[in-house]
Design an enzyme around this catalytic site. Sequence first.
Site, PDB file in Angstrom:
ATOM      1  N   ARG A  88      42.102  -4.147  49.145  1.00  0.00           N
ATOM      2  CA  ARG A  88      41.368  -3.792  47.873  1.00  0.00           C
ATOM      3  C   ARG A  88      41.169  -2.244  48.289  1.00  0.00           C
ATOM      4  NH1 ARG A  88      39.022  -8.316  45.761  1.00  0.00           N
ATOM      5  NH2 ARG A  88      37.582  -7.812  44.235  1.00  0.00           N
ATOM      6  N   ARG A 156      30.274 -18.257  38.548  1.00  0.00           N
ATOM      7  CA  ARG A 156      30.120 -17.209  39.656  1.00  0.00           C
ATOM      8  C   ARG A 156      28.901 -16.447  39.490  1.00  0.00           C
ATOM      9  NH1 ARG A 156      35.809 -14.894  41.522  1.00  0.00           N
ATOM     10  NH2 ARG A 156      34.659 -13.065  41.620  1.00  0.00           N
ATOM     11  N   ARG A 167      32.263  -4.210  38.877  1.00  0.00           N
ATOM     12  CA  ARG A 167      33.351  -4.345  39.721  1.00  0.00           C
ATOM     13  C   ARG A 167      34.537  -3.693  38.966  1.00  0.00           C
ATOM     14  NH1 ARG A 167      32.815 -10.556  38.792  1.00  0.00           N
ATOM     15  NH2 ARG A 167      34.935 -10.428  39.689  1.00  0.00           N
TER      16      ARG A 167
HETATM   17  P1  AP5 Z   1      37.101 -11.739  44.122  1.00  0.00           P
HETATM   18  O1  AP5 Z   1      36.810 -13.041  44.107  1.00  0.00           O
HETATM   19  O2  AP5 Z   1      38.677 -11.161  44.686  1.00  0.00           O
HETATM   20  O3  AP5 Z   1      37.153 -11.111  42.599  1.00  0.00           O
HETATM   21  P2  AP5 Z   1      38.191 -10.069  41.709  1.00  0.00           P
HETATM   22  O4  AP5 Z   1      39.171  -9.341  42.344  1.00  0.00           O
HETATM   23  O5  AP5 Z   1      36.906  -9.437  41.110  1.00  0.00           O
HETATM   24  O6  AP5 Z   1      38.701 -10.928  40.921  1.00  0.00           O
HETATM   25  P3  AP5 Z   1      38.458 -12.358  40.115  1.00  0.00           P
HETATM   26  O7  AP5 Z   1      38.334 -13.214  40.996  1.00  0.00           O
HETATM   27  O8  AP5 Z   1      37.004 -12.152  39.455  1.00  0.00           O
HETATM   28  O9  AP5 Z   1      39.652 -12.512  39.178  1.00  0.00           O
HETATM   29  P4  AP5 Z   1      41.114 -13.013  38.930  1.00  0.00           P
HETATM   30  O10 AP5 Z   1      41.827 -11.885  39.031  1.00  0.00           O
HETATM   31  O11 AP5 Z   1      41.357 -13.861  40.183  1.00  0.00           O
HETATM   32  O12 AP5 Z   1      41.160 -13.821  37.750  1.00  0.00           O
HETATM   33  P5  AP5 Z   1      40.892 -15.250  37.259  1.00  0.00           P
HETATM   34  O13 AP5 Z   1      42.344 -15.856  37.725  1.00  0.00           O
HETATM   35  O14 AP5 Z   1      39.720 -15.880  37.926  1.00  0.00           O
HETATM   36  O15 AP5 Z   1      35.892 -10.764  44.804  1.00  0.00           O
HETATM   37  C1  AP5 Z   1      34.636 -10.989  44.439  1.00  0.00           C
HETATM   38  C2  AP5 Z   1      33.946  -9.998  45.467  1.00  0.00           C
HETATM   39  O16 AP5 Z   1      34.182 -10.219  46.815  1.00  0.00           O
HETATM   40  C3  AP5 Z   1      34.169  -8.515  45.072  1.00  0.00           C
HETATM   41  O17 AP5 Z   1      33.574  -7.787  44.178  1.00  0.00           O
HETATM   42  C4  AP5 Z   1      33.825  -7.801  46.669  1.00  0.00           C
HETATM   43  O18 AP5 Z   1      32.337  -7.937  46.735  1.00  0.00           O
HETATM   44  C5  AP5 Z   1      34.127  -9.033  47.657  1.00  0.00           C
HETATM   45  N1  AP5 Z   1      35.426  -8.942  48.052  1.00  0.00           N
HETATM   46  C6  AP5 Z   1      36.547  -9.961  47.637  1.00  0.00           C
HETATM   47  N2  AP5 Z   1      37.730  -9.137  48.655  1.00  0.00           N
HETATM   48  C7  AP5 Z   1      37.356  -8.161  49.105  1.00  0.00           C
HETATM   49  C8  AP5 Z   1      37.973  -7.309  49.771  1.00  0.00           C
HETATM   50  N3  AP5 Z   1      39.413  -7.357  50.204  1.00  0.00           N
HETATM   51  N4  AP5 Z   1      37.320  -6.081  50.288  1.00  0.00           N
HETATM   52  C9  AP5 Z   1      36.089  -6.083  50.138  1.00  0.00           C
HETATM   53  N5  AP5 Z   1      35.210  -6.959  49.150  1.00  0.00           N
HETATM   54  C10 AP5 Z   1      36.085  -8.008  48.855  1.00  0.00           C
HETATM   55  O19 AP5 Z   1      40.948 -15.249  35.819  1.00  0.00           O
HETATM   56  C11 AP5 Z   1      39.566 -14.828  35.122  1.00  0.00           C
HETATM   57  C12 AP5 Z   1      39.401 -15.781  33.990  1.00  0.00           C
HETATM   58  O20 AP5 Z   1      40.109 -15.395  33.051  1.00  0.00           O
HETATM   59  C13 AP5 Z   1      39.014 -17.333  34.283  1.00  0.00           C
HETATM   60  O21 AP5 Z   1      38.313 -17.827  33.281  1.00  0.00           O
HETATM   61  C14 AP5 Z   1      40.723 -17.501  33.479  1.00  0.00           C
HETATM   62  O22 AP5 Z   1      40.708 -18.859  33.392  1.00  0.00           O
HETATM   63  C15 AP5 Z   1      40.929 -16.500  32.489  1.00  0.00           C
HETATM   64  N6  AP5 Z   1      42.334 -16.206  32.351  1.00  0.00           N
HETATM   65  C16 AP5 Z   1      43.248 -16.192  33.463  1.00  0.00           C
HETATM   66  N7  AP5 Z   1      44.422 -15.819  32.988  1.00  0.00           N
HETATM   67  C17 AP5 Z   1      44.268 -15.751  31.585  1.00  0.00           C
HETATM   68  C18 AP5 Z   1      45.076 -15.363  30.520  1.00  0.00           C
HETATM   69  N8  AP5 Z   1      46.566 -15.368  30.756  1.00  0.00           N
HETATM   70  N9  AP5 Z   1      44.537 -15.494  28.988  1.00  0.00           N
HETATM   71  C19 AP5 Z   1      43.200 -15.701  28.874  1.00  0.00           C
HETATM   72  N10 AP5 Z   1      42.536 -15.954  29.909  1.00  0.00           N
HETATM   73  C20 AP5 Z   1      42.997 -16.223  31.290  1.00  0.00           C
HETATM   74 ZN    ZN Z   2      40.202 -14.395  42.031  1.00  0.00          ZN
END
Ligand code: AP5
Ligand code: ZN
Length: 218
Positions: A88, A156, A167
């Site tokens: 990241r 979450r 974010r």
């Molecule tokens: P993390 O858990 O990694 O969250 P993120 O990157 O913000 O990503 P998300 O999990 O929110 O989204 P995603 O892309 O996985 O989407 P999803 O498939 O769930 O990180 C959380 C926190 O942890 C960070 O803010 C930081 O503090 C810390 N952290 C983590 N890693 C770190 C690192 N390497 N370094 C430093 N800090 C770190 O989908 C989202 C939603 O959309 C779901 O409801 C899903 O059903 C829906 N959806 C999915 N695809 C579609 C589609 N095609 N159409 C419509 N809806 C859809």
């Molecule tokens: Zn995720």
Amino acid sequence: MRLILLGAPGAGKGTQANFIKEKYNIPQISTGDMLRAAIKAGTELGLAAKKVMDAGQLVSDDIIIGLVKERLKDADCANGYLFDGFPRTIAQADAMKDSGVKIDYVLEIDVPDELIVERMSGRRSHPASGRVYHVKFNPPKVEGKDDVTGEPLIQRDDDTEETVKKRLAVYHNQTEVLLGYYNKWAESGLPGAPKYRKISGVGPVEQVRDAAFAALAG
Ligand code: AP5
Ligand code: ZN
């Protein structure tokens, strides 16, 4: 198969990771899931990480790099791995490069910011498995329950509109630079350089899945 999924919060990394890990039989290494597990377990790391995550900021590079390096020692990583939400920052990407962690593909999932808040507000997760649903776009078979285990789904703590906006800003300021980083490396054609693939994350989940599979096959 060794790959990195890149994309903004809510781009669908976790959703697509679930398809890709099954197809290639590789573990999903989600640093976000690892941190949430530490919070749930009430460890020192979890306590420290919770404040940072609820503020939408990034946990320190040293902690994250240490976590991932330890995880990569596990036997199930021998056939490959999928990084979700990691690296990241440039420091995290450099740490992997410097320690010789091999990457075959970098897959960027592109979704415009305007769609993100709605995706997050409707997200429901099953933390134990990493399965992700959406009340409207990807509903579970039974409302509020995981399809496989029937266990309750959770929302979450960092999915409030205010934190999602933070974010997204952090993503643009600190993570987006990795798109260029990996693109350049891929284009260098140097030994060990990954292939870079970009797909649209807009459209039905299955359509994005098919685009991801096609991108990883070529
Ligand atoms: P993390 O858990 O990694 O969250 P993120 O990157 O913000 O990503 P998300 O999990 O929110 O989204 P995603 O892309 O996985 O989407 P999803 O498939 O769930 O990180 C959380 C926190 O942890 C960070 O803010 C930081 O503090 C810390 N952290 C983590 N890693 C770190 C690192 N390497 N370094 C430093 N800090 C770190 O989908 C989202 C939603 O959309 C779901 O409801 C899903 O059903 C829906 N959806 C999915 N695809 C579609 C589609 N095609 N159409 C419509 N809806 C859809
Ligand atoms: Zn995720």
